[in-house]
Motif scaffolding. Structure first.
Motif, mmCIF file in Angstrom:
data_model
loop_
_atom_site.group_PDB
_atom_site.id
_atom_site.type_symbol
_atom_site.label_atom_id
_atom_site.label_comp_id
_atom_site.label_asym_id
_atom_site.label_seq_id
_atom_site.Cartn_x
_atom_site.Cartn_y
_atom_site.Cartn_z
ATOM 1 N N GLN A 63 -4.946 -12.103 13.709
ATOM 2 C CA GLN A 63 -4.767 -10.393 13.874
ATOM 3 C C GLN A 63 -3.647 -9.757 13.272
ATOM 4 O O GLN A 63 -3.472 -9.053 12.616
ATOM 5 N N GLY A 64 -2.470 -10.466 13.373
ATOM 6 C CA GLY A 64 -1.202 -9.992 12.833
ATOM 7 C C GLY A 64 -1.063 -10.082 11.428
ATOM 8 O O GLY A 64 -0.668 -9.054 10.776
ATOM 9 N N ILE A 65 -1.857 -10.948 10.570
ATOM 10 C CA ILE A 65 -1.839 -11.048 9.150
ATOM 11 C C ILE A 65 -2.541 -9.654 8.790
ATOM 12 O O ILE A 65 -2.260 -8.966 7.884
ATOM 13 N N GLY A 66 -3.773 -9.396 9.598
ATOM 14 C CA GLY A 66 -4.528 -8.007 9.250
ATOM 15 C C GLY A 66 -3.462 -6.820 9.633
ATOM 16 O O GLY A 66 -3.348 -5.800 8.848
ATOM 17 N N GLY A 67 -2.748 -6.928 10.663
ATOM 18 C CA GLY A 67 -1.960 -5.880 11.342
ATOM 19 C C GLY A 67 -0.892 -5.547 10.666
ATOM 20 O O GLY A 67 -0.503 -4.296 10.526
ATOM 21 N N GLY A 68 -0.178 -6.558 9.759
ATOM 22 C CA GLY A 68 0.955 -6.231 8.870
ATOM 23 C C GLY A 68 0.598 -5.337 7.625
ATOM 24 O O GLY A 68 1.474 -4.661 7.297
ATOM 25 N N GLY A 69 -0.940 -5.011 7.504
ATOM 26 C CA GLY A 69 -1.349 -4.127 6.635
ATOM 27 C C GLY A 69 -1.692 -2.757 7.107
ATOM 28 O O GLY A 69 -1.785 -1.920 6.402
ATOM 29 N N LEU A 70 -2.068 -2.940 8.476
ATOM 30 C CA LEU A 70 -2.474 -1.666 8.914
ATOM 31 C C LEU A 70 -1.446 -0.356 8.932
ATOM 32 O O LEU A 70 -1.983 0.623 8.229
ATOM 33 N N MET A 71 -0.303 -0.738 9.031
ATOM 34 C CA MET A 71 0.516 0.503 8.882
ATOM 35 C C MET A 71 1.176 0.446 7.562
ATOM 36 O O MET A 71 1.362 1.824 6.945
ATOM 37 N N SER A 72 1.582 -0.402 7.174
ATOM 38 C CA SER A 72 2.447 -0.470 5.673
ATOM 39 C C SER A 72 1.464 0.171 4.465
ATOM 40 O O SER A 72 1.510 0.822 3.882
ATOM 41 N N VAL A 73 0.220 -0.735 4.353
ATOM 42 C CA VAL A 73 -0.665 -0.573 3.248
ATOM 43 C C VAL A 73 -1.397 1.046 3.668
ATOM 44 O O VAL A 73 -1.584 1.802 2.745
ATOM 45 N N THR A 74 -1.547 1.403 5.035
ATOM 46 C CA THR A 74 -1.998 2.563 5.114
ATOM 47 C C THR A 74 -0.901 3.867 4.619
ATOM 48 O O THR A 74 -1.668 4.798 4.095
ATOM 49 N N MET A 75 0.278 3.654 4.796
ATOM 50 C CA MET A 75 1.148 4.707 4.028
ATOM 51 C C MET A 75 1.177 4.483 2.519
ATOM 52 O O MET A 75 1.537 5.508 2.231
ATOM 53 N N VAL A 76 0.837 3.636 2.325
ATOM 54 C CA VAL A 76 0.631 3.648 0.528
ATOM 55 C C VAL A 76 -0.696 4.549 0.179
ATOM 56 O O VAL A 76 -0.613 5.298 -0.685
ATOM 57 N N VAL A 77 -1.782 4.397 0.948
ATOM 58 C CA VAL A 77 -3.041 4.984 0.822
ATOM 59 C C VAL A 77 -2.519 6.412 0.926
ATOM 60 O O VAL A 77 -2.944 7.425 0.298
#
Length: 487
Positions: A108-122
């Motif tokens: 879950q953390g592997i995916g969670g690492g992208g939830l906030m950071s990649v979302t800001m890229v989007v």
């Protein structure tokens, strides 16, 4: 993308941020039911791994996420991160032992690492193409709006997380703190696939996988050292010294790799840009100060003032209100000409003032005073949550938008870890210097006058922690004065 698609895309991103913030702190309120169900004998000893496995996995993949965004496009990475997070959530809910749950939390953390950071890229790409100066050309200030609303959502999630976790654990089952992610996440995933149309690099770039492995090794070594040091193992023990050596060696190898790799995962050239360099440093200081505030205010309320965990968690509501209020106001203030530098400077000054006021806390401090100080703290952090990422995004080269964004989150994570270690050591040293006897973990076993003396010593130690936190935010305020003026 049409205006309607852009609006839907913004909504998808904000729900994703809410999921990320909720899942960061929702588990803390349900640890007792989890242990009671899965391992009532030895489960409490495994709780630190349950909490840290998510953070370790998230930190390890952050640099890789940034490079993937710049290489294959943010949409694919965004969809992949959500899918991984949902798979981990389903595995967590179905876990039949603490070992299974800890492993599922890592997924879950592997995916969670992208939830906030990649979302800001989007969010940044939804704002429209950037001009040569790095600013968004989209009408209406989409990037600033996305950042400010993201701060509001993050503040709401911070307040709702412990309450929602406790409510689900009490009235349904602890498994629902993970299962609740599935319907919301599936809807977000399907909408993102159908709606998002984001730019993709026309030239396929290579990914520096050795650099990603070295970055993961460094961050995991640092996080484990700060998690175990002074608690599970003495700071001078072979285990902690070994982790320190591993972290130093992996960091040296990582820096060498980034200096020689054809396409590094975290280009050292980015640090030559003043706004990027300063943004990373301020974000690390904010991460350390925020960790100190949340952890030690909760300890004060529960240990010194004898509040139940759920009741103590409600004290985060004023902090969330402060973040929400400034998030709503920042868009109007930006329209009146306030620069990102102004927001960053005011935010760091407000956070430093709040920590300075918290440093005056004593055993019988009025609890409304604590609420007021947390309100001020929330206002300070609310001015910083979205602005620092936007400052870095605006200054970084457009082709390095993903690396710059996830780099900001990476430095915040490192700041969290270092802040936890430094503050914990300070608290222990001050407590021991008061001559109470024993350590802070033995306070609950003391009685009578010894317990009262221990409580006073613990409060004194927390005051020193808050003073150090205020000093860190004062340093961040000085760095903010060095930021360039950007609209």
């Amino acid at each position: 993308m049409s205006p309607a698609r852009v609006r839907i895309g913004f909504a998808v991103c904000l729900v994703t941020i809410l999921l990320a913030v909720l899942d960061t702190n929702i588990v803390s309120a349900a640890t007792v039911p989890i242990v009671r169900d899965l391992d009532p004998v030895h489960g409490m000893d495994k709780i630190p791994w349950l909490i840290s496995s998510f953070a370790l996995a998230s930190a390890a993949v952050l640099p890789l996420y940034g490079k993937l965004c710049d290489t294959i496009g943010a949409k694919k990475v965004f969809v992949g991160a959500i899918a991984t997070f949902l798979a981990g959530s389903a595995l967590c809910g179905a876990a039949q032992s603490m070992a299974q749950l800890i492993a599922a939390r890592a997924v879950q953390g592997i995916g969670g690492g992208g939830l906030m950071s990649v979302t800001m890229v989007v969010l940044a790409q939804l704002s429209g193409p950037r001009s040569a100066g790095g600013q968004s050309d989209a009408k209406g200030g989409g990037r600033g709006k996305g950042g400010s609303i993201g701060g509001i959502v993050a503040g709401a999630g911070m307040a709702l997380g412990p309450w929602l976790g406790g409510t689900l654990a009490d009235h349904a089952s602890w498994r629902w703190i993970f299962y609740v992610n599935l319907p919301v996440g599936i809807a977000v995933l399907a909408t993102a696939i159908a709606v998002l149309r984001l730019p993709v690099q026309p030239v396929r770039h290579r990914i520096d996988y050795p650099g990603a492995v070295l970055a993961a090794a460094f961050s995991v070594s640092l996080l484990l050292m700060t998690e175990w040091g002074g608690k599970d193992y003495a700071w001078g023990s072979p285990q902690i010294l070994g982790l320190g050596v591993a972290g130093a060696v992996s960091l040296a190898l990582f820096l060498r790799r980034q200096a020689t790799a054809a396409e590094p995962i975290l280009p050292l050239s980015m640090f030559k840009v003043p706004a990027v360099r300063l943004g990373f440093a301020i974000q690390a200081l904010v991460g350390a100060a925020m960790m100190g505030t949340l952890v030690y205010v909760m300890i004060y309320l529960q240990v010194v003032r004898h509040l139940e965990p759920t009741a103590a968690g409600l004290y985060l509501i004023p902090m969330a209100l402060g973040m929400t209020a400034v998030g709503l106001a920042s868009e109007r203030l930006a329209a009146r000409g306030w620069s990102q530098k102004t927001f960053a400077l005011l935010g760091t000054v407000a956070a430093a003032a709040a920590l300075g006021l918290l440093a005056t806390t004593h055993v019988s401090t009025n609890l409304w005073q604590i609420r007021g100080e947390l309100l001020l703290m929330g206002a300070g952090f609310g001015l910083l949550v979205g602005q620092l990422i936007q400052i870095v995004q605006a200054a970084a080269p457009p082709q390095q938008l993903g690396v710059a964004t996830t780099g900001t989150r990476f430095f915040q994570t490192l700041g969290n870890a270092l802040g936890a270690a430094v503050f914990g050591t300070i608290l222990s040293r001050v407590y021991e210097a008061k001559g109470v006897g024993g350590s802070t973990s033995e306070l609950s076993r003391l009685g009578g006058a010894a317990h009262e003396a221990g409580v006073r010593a613990l409060t004194s130690g927390m005051d020193v922690v808050f003073v150090v936190g205020a000093a860190l935010m004062a340093l961040a305020a000085y760095l903010a004065t060095r930021l360039p003026h950007t609209p």
